[in-house]
Structures are given as structure tokens and as C-alpha cells.
Write a protein that holds these residues in place. Structure first.
Motif, PDB file in Angstrom:
ATOM      1  N   GLY A 206       0.815  -1.204   0.000  1.00 50.00           N
ATOM      2  CA  GLY A 206       0.000   0.000   0.000  1.00 50.00           C
ATOM      3  C   GLY A 206       0.848   1.253   0.000  1.00 50.00           C
ATOM      4  O   GLY A 206       2.045   1.221  -0.266  1.00 50.00           O
ATOM      5  N   ASN A 207       0.197   2.363   0.330  1.00 45.83           N
ATOM      6  CA  ASN A 207       0.859   3.664   0.258  1.00 45.83           C
ATOM      7  C   ASN A 207       1.134   4.303   1.611  1.00 45.83           C
ATOM      8  O   ASN A 207       1.794   5.329   1.676  1.00 45.83           O
ATOM      9  CB  ASN A 207       0.004   4.625  -0.573  1.00 45.83           C
ATOM     10  CG  ASN A 207      -0.094   4.171  -2.007  1.00 45.83           C
ATOM     11  OD1 ASN A 207       0.909   3.857  -2.632  1.00 45.83           O
ATOM     12  ND2 ASN A 207      -1.309   4.119  -2.527  1.00 45.83           N
ATOM     13  N   SER A 208       0.596   3.714   2.678  1.00 43.69           N
ATOM     14  CA  SER A 208       0.792   4.317   3.994  1.00 43.69           C
ATOM     15  C   SER A 208       0.839   3.235   5.062  1.00 43.69           C
ATOM     16  O   SER A 208       0.463   2.083   4.828  1.00 43.69           O
ATOM     17  CB  SER A 208      -0.330   5.303   4.309  1.00 43.69           C
ATOM     18  OG  SER A 208      -1.541   4.618   4.524  1.00 43.69           O
ATOM     19  N   LEU A 209       1.269   3.627   6.239  1.00 46.68           N
ATOM     20  CA  LEU A 209       1.380   2.705   7.361  1.00 46.68           C
ATOM     21  C   LEU A 209       0.033   2.067   7.702  1.00 46.68           C
ATOM     22  O   LEU A 209      -0.036   0.887   8.033  1.00 46.68           O
ATOM     23  CB  LEU A 209       1.939   3.457   8.569  1.00 46.68           C
ATOM     24  CG  LEU A 209       2.432   2.644   9.739  1.00 46.68           C
ATOM     25  CD1 LEU A 209       3.513   1.670   9.318  1.00 46.68           C
ATOM     26  CD2 LEU A 209       2.946   3.562  10.827  1.00 46.68           C
TER      27      LEU A 209
ATOM     28  N   PRO B 248      -4.005  -2.769  11.675  1.00 48.59           N
ATOM     29  CA  PRO B 248      -3.954  -2.233  13.039  1.00 48.59           C
ATOM     30  C   PRO B 248      -2.632  -2.582  13.732  1.00 48.59           C
ATOM     31  O   PRO B 248      -2.077  -3.661  13.523  1.00 48.59           O
ATOM     32  CB  PRO B 248      -5.125  -2.914  13.748  1.00 48.59           C
ATOM     33  CG  PRO B 248      -5.951  -3.532  12.686  1.00 48.59           C
ATOM     34  CD  PRO B 248      -5.079  -3.730  11.492  1.00 48.59           C
ATOM     35  N   LEU B 249      -2.163  -1.673  14.564  1.00 47.48           N
ATOM     36  CA  LEU B 249      -0.888  -1.845  15.258  1.00 47.48           C
ATOM     37  C   LEU B 249      -0.837  -3.140  16.062  1.00 47.48           C
ATOM     38  O   LEU B 249       0.146  -3.870  16.010  1.00 47.48           O
ATOM     39  CB  LEU B 249      -0.623  -0.637  16.156  1.00 47.48           C
ATOM     40  CG  LEU B 249       0.622  -0.676  17.026  1.00 47.48           C
ATOM     41  CD1 LEU B 249       1.875  -0.910  16.205  1.00 47.48           C
ATOM     42  CD2 LEU B 249       0.738   0.605  17.831  1.00 47.48           C
ATOM     43  N   LYS B 250      -1.890  -3.461  16.809  1.00 48.28           N
ATOM     44  CA  LYS B 250      -1.884  -4.674  17.631  1.00 48.28           C
ATOM     45  C   LYS B 250      -1.704  -5.917  16.768  1.00 48.28           C
ATOM     46  O   LYS B 250      -0.921  -6.806  17.098  1.00 48.28           O
ATOM     47  CB  LYS B 250      -3.157  -4.788  18.461  1.00 48.28           C
ATOM     48  CG  LYS B 250      -3.152  -6.037  19.346  1.00 48.28           C
ATOM     49  CD  LYS B 250      -4.344  -6.119  20.238  1.00 48.28           C
ATOM     50  CE  LYS B 250      -4.410  -7.322  21.131  1.00 48.28           C
ATOM     51  NZ  LYS B 250      -3.468  -8.391  20.978  1.00 48.28           N
ATOM     52  N   ALA B 251      -2.405  -5.988  15.651  1.00 45.07           N
ATOM     53  CA  ALA B 251      -2.290  -7.144  14.756  1.00 45.07           C
ATOM     54  C   ALA B 251      -0.885  -7.251  14.171  1.00 45.07           C
ATOM     55  O   ALA B 251      -0.327  -8.352  14.064  1.00 45.07           O
ATOM     56  CB  ALA B 251      -3.325  -7.055  13.642  1.00 45.07           C
TER      57      ALA B 251
ATOM     58  N   LYS C  24       2.592   3.883  17.623  1.00 46.13           N
ATOM     59  CA  LYS C  24       2.730   4.553  16.340  1.00 46.13           C
ATOM     60  C   LYS C  24       3.366   5.907  16.616  1.00 46.13           C
ATOM     61  O   LYS C  24       2.898   6.655  17.472  1.00 46.13           O
ATOM     62  CB  LYS C  24       1.374   4.744  15.667  1.00 46.13           C
ATOM     63  CG  LYS C  24       1.478   5.430  14.319  1.00 46.13           C
ATOM     64  CD  LYS C  24       0.119   5.566  13.665  1.00 46.13           C
ATOM     65  CE  LYS C  24       0.236   6.248  12.314  1.00 46.13           C
ATOM     66  NZ  LYS C  24      -1.085   6.403  11.680  1.00 46.13           N
ATOM     67  N   VAL C  25       4.442   6.210  15.908  1.00 48.52           N
ATOM     68  CA  VAL C  25       5.152   7.472  16.076  1.00 48.52           C
ATOM     69  C   VAL C  25       4.979   8.277  14.796  1.00 48.52           C
ATOM     70  O   VAL C  25       5.236   7.769  13.706  1.00 48.52           O
ATOM     71  CB  VAL C  25       6.648   7.234  16.365  1.00 48.52           C
ATOM     72  CG1 VAL C  25       7.389   8.546  16.515  1.00 48.52           C
ATOM     73  CG2 VAL C  25       6.819   6.359  17.599  1.00 48.52           C
TER      74      VAL C  25
ATOM     75  N   THR D 204       7.834  10.664   8.000  1.00 45.12           N
ATOM     76  CA  THR D 204       7.021   9.485   7.755  1.00 45.12           C
ATOM     77  C   THR D 204       6.675   8.786   9.067  1.00 45.12           C
ATOM     78  O   THR D 204       7.563   8.488   9.859  1.00 45.12           O
ATOM     79  CB  THR D 204       7.799   8.506   6.845  1.00 45.12           C
ATOM     80  OG1 THR D 204       8.154   9.187   5.643  1.00 45.12           O
ATOM     81  CG2 THR D 204       6.967   7.291   6.510  1.00 45.12           C
ATOM     82  N   PRO D 205       5.389   8.498   9.320  1.00 42.90           N
ATOM     83  CA  PRO D 205       5.023   7.772  10.543  1.00 42.90           C
ATOM     84  C   PRO D 205       5.553   6.338  10.511  1.00 42.90           C
ATOM     85  O   PRO D 205       5.740   5.763   9.435  1.00 42.90           O
ATOM     86  CB  PRO D 205       3.499   7.791  10.544  1.00 42.90           C
ATOM     87  CG  PRO D 205       3.089   8.142   9.176  1.00 42.90           C
ATOM     88  CD  PRO D 205       4.230   8.828   8.507  1.00 42.90           C
ATOM     89  N   TYR D 206       5.779   5.765  11.696  1.00 40.35           N
ATOM     90  CA  TYR D 206       6.279   4.398  11.782  1.00 40.35           C
ATOM     91  C   TYR D 206       5.756   3.732  13.042  1.00 40.35           C
ATOM     92  O   TYR D 206       5.301   4.396  13.970  1.00 40.35           O
ATOM     93  CB  TYR D 206       7.811   4.365  11.742  1.00 40.35           C
ATOM     94  CG  TYR D 206       8.501   5.209  12.790  1.00 40.35           C
ATOM     95  CD1 TYR D 206       8.841   4.674  14.029  1.00 40.35           C
ATOM     96  CD2 TYR D 206       8.816   6.543  12.544  1.00 40.35           C
ATOM     97  CE1 TYR D 206       9.473   5.447  14.993  1.00 40.35           C
ATOM     98  CE2 TYR D 206       9.449   7.320  13.500  1.00 40.35           C
ATOM     99  CZ  TYR D 206       9.776   6.763  14.723  1.00 40.35           C
ATOM    100  OH  TYR D 206      10.400   7.531  15.676  1.00 40.35           O
TER     101      TYR D 206
END
Length: 102
Positions: free
Chosen positions: A22-25, A30-33, A59-60, A65-67
């Protein structure tokens, strides 16, 4: 690179073999998954580890760019992974200790 106290590995996955990131985080899910899947994969690839646990995930998105940052234990050895999506590629850095957590 491997050393006496830990291992650092950097990866870039361009989505070969039919994988698309995809194009984004948020396209990763979802972060937990993501954290649970990462730790499960680490456990499956470490024959010496009997268990694994996520210590924390966040998530930062302060700058650029977020990571995602995932902190976990494989056996009793601490590890951390930072991952992001940029230009439809998955970038991540893993740092794992070769010593038990104290």
C-alpha cells in the motif's frame, strides 16, 4: 550485523512475489495485529525460544514518515523493531539482544 551482544538487521521489501504494502502505514493494518504477527513470526524462527511476548507497541508520527515501534521478548531476550511504508515498500529495522534481559 551480528556481534557479541546483539544483532541489527535492516530490510527493504519491495512487494515482490505478489505482496503489496500500500501507500501508507495504515495499509499494513492495526498496530496490535502487526505487533502480534511480528512476534509470532520471530518465535517461529527462533528454535531456542519457548515463548514470546509483546512488551509495547506504538505509532510514532512526530516528524516525517510515521512508523510503528514494537518492543518484545523472544524467550527472555529483548528486541525492538521499527517499521514503516514508503513508496509502496516495507522498511524495517530489527535489533535483538543475544543476552537475557535482567
Amino acid at each position: 550485523e551480528s556481534g557479541g551482544t546483539g544483532t541489527v538487521r535492516a530490510f527493504v521489501d519491495g512487494g515482490s512475489r505478489g505482496r503489496a504494502f500500500g501507500n501508507s502505514l495504515s495499509d499494513l493494518g492495526p498496530l496490535k495485529a502487526i505487533a502480534d504477527a511480528l512476534v509470532e513470526n520471530e518465535l517461529m524462527n527462533d528454535d531456542a525460544a519457548a515463548d514470546a511476548v509483546v512488551l509495547g507497541a506504538e505509532k510514532v508520527s512526530d516528524r516525517g514518515t510515521p512508523y510503528y515501534v514494537v518492543r518484545y521478548l523472544i524467550g527472555s531476550k529483548p528486541a525492538i523493531t521499527k517499521l514503516t511504508i514508503l513508496q509502496q515498500r516495507l522498511y524495517y529495522i530489527k535489533v535483538k539482544s543475544n543476552r537475557l534481559a535482567s
